[in-house]
Design an enzyme around this catalytic site. Structure first.
Site, PDB file in Angstrom:
ATOM      1  N   PRO A  32       0.782  -1.225   0.000  1.00  0.00           N
ATOM      2  CA  PRO A  32       0.000   0.000   0.000  1.00  0.00           C
ATOM      3  C   PRO A  32       0.820   1.285   0.000  1.00  0.00           C
ATOM      4  O   PRO A  32       1.829   1.396   0.696  1.00  0.00           O
ATOM      5  CB  PRO A  32      -0.828  -0.098   1.286  1.00  0.00           C
ATOM      6  CG  PRO A  32      -0.159  -1.130   2.111  1.00  0.00           C
ATOM      7  CD  PRO A  32       0.500  -2.081   1.162  1.00  0.00           C
ATOM      8  N   ASN A  33       0.340   2.205  -0.807  1.00  0.00           N
ATOM      9  CA  ASN A  33       0.853   3.579  -0.922  1.00  0.00           C
ATOM     10  C   ASN A  33       2.154   3.688  -1.719  1.00  0.00           C
ATOM     11  O   ASN A  33       2.611   4.806  -1.987  1.00  0.00           O
ATOM     12  CB  ASN A  33       1.013   4.243   0.461  1.00  0.00           C
ATOM     13  CG  ASN A  33      -0.318   4.387   1.168  1.00  0.00           C
ATOM     14  OD1 ASN A  33      -1.252   4.952   0.602  1.00  0.00           O
ATOM     15  ND2 ASN A  33      -0.431   3.865   2.370  1.00  0.00           N
ATOM     16  N   ARG A  48       5.012  12.107  -3.082  1.00  0.00           N
ATOM     17  CA  ARG A  48       4.830  12.590  -1.710  1.00  0.00           C
ATOM     18  C   ARG A  48       6.019  12.134  -0.862  1.00  0.00           C
ATOM     19  O   ARG A  48       6.666  11.149  -1.185  1.00  0.00           O
ATOM     20  CB  ARG A  48       3.559  12.022  -1.066  1.00  0.00           C
ATOM     21  CG  ARG A  48       2.319  12.111  -1.889  1.00  0.00           C
ATOM     22  CD  ARG A  48       1.494  13.344  -1.517  1.00  0.00           C
ATOM     23  NE  ARG A  48       0.541  13.635  -2.594  1.00  0.00           N
ATOM     24  CZ  ARG A  48      -0.627  13.024  -2.754  1.00  0.00           C
ATOM     25  NH1 ARG A  48      -1.023  12.132  -1.886  1.00  0.00           N
ATOM     26  NH2 ARG A  48      -1.419  13.321  -3.756  1.00  0.00           N
ATOM     27  N   TYR A  81      11.288   8.870   1.249  1.00  0.00           N
ATOM     28  CA  TYR A  81      11.322   7.799   0.251  1.00  0.00           C
ATOM     29  C   TYR A  81      12.025   8.191  -1.058  1.00  0.00           C
ATOM     30  O   TYR A  81      12.147   7.359  -1.962  1.00  0.00           O
ATOM     31  CB  TYR A  81       9.902   7.306  -0.045  1.00  0.00           C
ATOM     32  CG  TYR A  81       9.225   6.721   1.170  1.00  0.00           C
ATOM     33  CD1 TYR A  81       9.725   5.579   1.772  1.00  0.00           C
ATOM     34  CD2 TYR A  81       8.111   7.329   1.739  1.00  0.00           C
ATOM     35  CE1 TYR A  81       9.142   5.044   2.902  1.00  0.00           C
ATOM     36  CE2 TYR A  81       7.506   6.801   2.864  1.00  0.00           C
ATOM     37  CZ  TYR A  81       8.031   5.661   3.446  1.00  0.00           C
ATOM     38  OH  TYR A  81       7.444   5.143   4.566  1.00  0.00           O
ATOM     39  N   ASN A  94       7.996  -5.911  -1.228  1.00  0.00           N
ATOM     40  CA  ASN A  94       7.926  -4.774  -0.304  1.00  0.00           C
ATOM     41  C   ASN A  94       6.474  -4.678   0.163  1.00  0.00           C
ATOM     42  O   ASN A  94       5.644  -4.081  -0.516  1.00  0.00           O
ATOM     43  CB  ASN A  94       8.362  -3.468  -0.973  1.00  0.00           C
ATOM     44  CG  ASN A  94       8.388  -2.323   0.025  1.00  0.00           C
ATOM     45  OD1 ASN A  94       7.855  -2.443   1.143  1.00  0.00           O
ATOM     46  ND2 ASN A  94       9.009  -1.213  -0.348  1.00  0.00           N
ATOM     47  N   ALA A 132       3.340  -1.027   4.698  1.00  0.00           N
ATOM     48  CA  ALA A 132       2.837  -1.030   6.083  1.00  0.00           C
ATOM     49  C   ALA A 132       2.310  -2.400   6.507  1.00  0.00           C
ATOM     50  O   ALA A 132       2.304  -2.723   7.708  1.00  0.00           O
ATOM     51  CB  ALA A 132       1.746   0.029   6.249  1.00  0.00           C
ATOM     52  N   GLU A 165      12.462  -9.928   1.247  1.00  0.00           N
ATOM     53  CA  GLU A 165      11.703  -8.750   1.714  1.00  0.00           C
ATOM     54  C   GLU A 165      12.562  -7.506   1.498  1.00  0.00           C
ATOM     55  O   GLU A 165      13.760  -7.509   1.815  1.00  0.00           O
ATOM     56  CB  GLU A 165      11.384  -8.916   3.207  1.00  0.00           C
ATOM     57  CG  GLU A 165      10.619  -7.740   3.798  1.00  0.00           C
ATOM     58  CD  GLU A 165      10.319  -7.919   5.295  1.00  0.00           C
ATOM     59  OE1 GLU A 165      10.649  -8.978   5.864  1.00  0.00           O
ATOM     60  OE2 GLU A 165       9.784  -6.954   5.879  1.00  0.00           O
ATOM     61  N   HIS A 207      12.722  -3.139   1.866  1.00  0.00           N
ATOM     62  CA  HIS A 207      12.188  -1.834   2.271  1.00  0.00           C
ATOM     63  C   HIS A 207      13.118  -0.757   1.771  1.00  0.00           C
ATOM     64  O   HIS A 207      14.345  -0.886   1.892  1.00  0.00           O
ATOM     65  CB  HIS A 207      12.067  -1.739   3.796  1.00  0.00           C
ATOM     66  CG  HIS A 207      11.110  -2.740   4.347  1.00  0.00           C
ATOM     67  ND1 HIS A 207       9.749  -2.581   4.272  1.00  0.00           N
ATOM     68  CD2 HIS A 207      11.319  -3.940   4.932  1.00  0.00           C
ATOM     69  CE1 HIS A 207       9.163  -3.636   4.796  1.00  0.00           C
ATOM     70  NE2 HIS A 207      10.093  -4.479   5.203  1.00  0.00           N
ATOM     71  N   ARG A 260      13.659   3.890  12.235  1.00  0.00           N
ATOM     72  CA  ARG A 260      12.429   4.687  12.249  1.00  0.00           C
ATOM     73  C   ARG A 260      11.600   4.370  13.512  1.00  0.00           C
ATOM     74  O   ARG A 260      12.131   3.872  14.488  1.00  0.00           O
ATOM     75  CB  ARG A 260      11.661   4.433  10.951  1.00  0.00           C
ATOM     76  CG  ARG A 260      12.479   4.843   9.710  1.00  0.00           C
ATOM     77  CD  ARG A 260      11.703   4.681   8.427  1.00  0.00           C
ATOM     78  NE  ARG A 260      10.532   5.559   8.409  1.00  0.00           N
ATOM     79  CZ  ARG A 260       9.554   5.472   7.500  1.00  0.00           C
ATOM     80  NH1 ARG A 260       9.632   4.544   6.545  1.00  0.00           N
ATOM     81  NH2 ARG A 260       8.532   6.301   7.523  1.00  0.00           N
TER      82      ARG A 260
END
Ligand code: CA2
Length: 150
Positions: free
Chosen positions: A11-12, A19, A24, A75, A78, A99, A101, A108
Site C-alpha cells: 500500500p501507498n 509525496r 522515500y 515490499n 505497512a 523482503e 524496504h 524509524r
C-alpha cells in the site's frame, strides 16, 4: 524455460516520487520497475511487477506466484508490520521471498521494527532505497542457482 520472479509492492507505494520525498526519495515506482526489468534481463529472468493497496490482492498474487514463479521480491509496505495473512500466504506457497524496504525500518518508529514477513523470508534488505530491489533480485537469482545445484 525462463524463470519468473514476482516483484510485489504494498500500500501507498504507488505514491513514490510524488509525496514524502524526504523519506522515500524522488524515484517513482515506474522507475523502480525499470531498474528491476533491467537487472532481470541481465540475469535472464522474467519479472511480473505489481502494486496493490489491498491486502487480499497481495495474498492472491502470492498464491498465483506459487503456481507460476520461482520466487518473490516483496515490499509489503505497512502490511509488513501488521499482516498475519501475508505471512500465512508465504508459508503456504513455500517460494523463496526477499523482503525489501526502501527505508531503514530499524532507524524509524518502533512500530516499524517488527515485520511479520521477515520470519518467512530468505533475506531482508532495508535502507538501500530503490537499489534494494536490484540487490534483492540478484540475491534471489543467486539463491535459485545454488538451490538448483543442491
Ligand atoms: O521503506 C519502505 O519501503 C516501507 O515498506 C514503506 C512503507 C512503510 O510503511 C514501511 O514501514 C517501510 C510505506 C510506503 C508508503 O510510501 C509512500 C510513498 C510516498 C508518499 C507516501 C507514502
Amino acid at each position: 524455460m525462463t524463470q519468473v520472479i514476482y516483484v510485489l509492492n504494498g500500500p501507498n507505494l504507488n505514491l513514490l516520487g510524488q509525496r514524502e520525498p524526504g523519506i522515500y526519495g524522488a524515484t517513482t515506482l515506474e522507475d523502480i520497475k525499470a531498474l528491476c526489468l533491467s537487472k532481470a534481463e541481465e540475469l535472464g529472468l522474467s519479472i511480473e511487477f505489481l502494486q496493490s493497496n489491498h491486502e487480499g490482492q497481495l495474498v492472491d498474487w502470492i498464491q498465483e506466484a506459487g503456481q507460476r514463479a520461482a520466487g518473490i521480491v516483496f515490499n509489503p509496505a505497512a502490511y509488513s508490520h501488521t499482516s498475519v495473512a501475508l505471512q500465512d500466504a508465504i508459508r503456504a506457497v513455500q517460494l523463496p521471498v526477499m523482503e525489501v524496504h526502501l527505508s531503514n525500518i530499524h532507524a524509524r518508529e518502533s512500530f516499524r521494527h517488527h515485520s511479520f514477513i521477515a520470519p518467512v523470508a530468505k533475506g531482508v534488505i532495508c535502507g538501500l532505497g530503490p537499489y534494494g530491489y536490484v540487490v534483492a533480485i540478484e540475491a534471489l537469482a543467486n539463491y535459485l542457482k545454488q538451490a538448483a545445484k543442491a
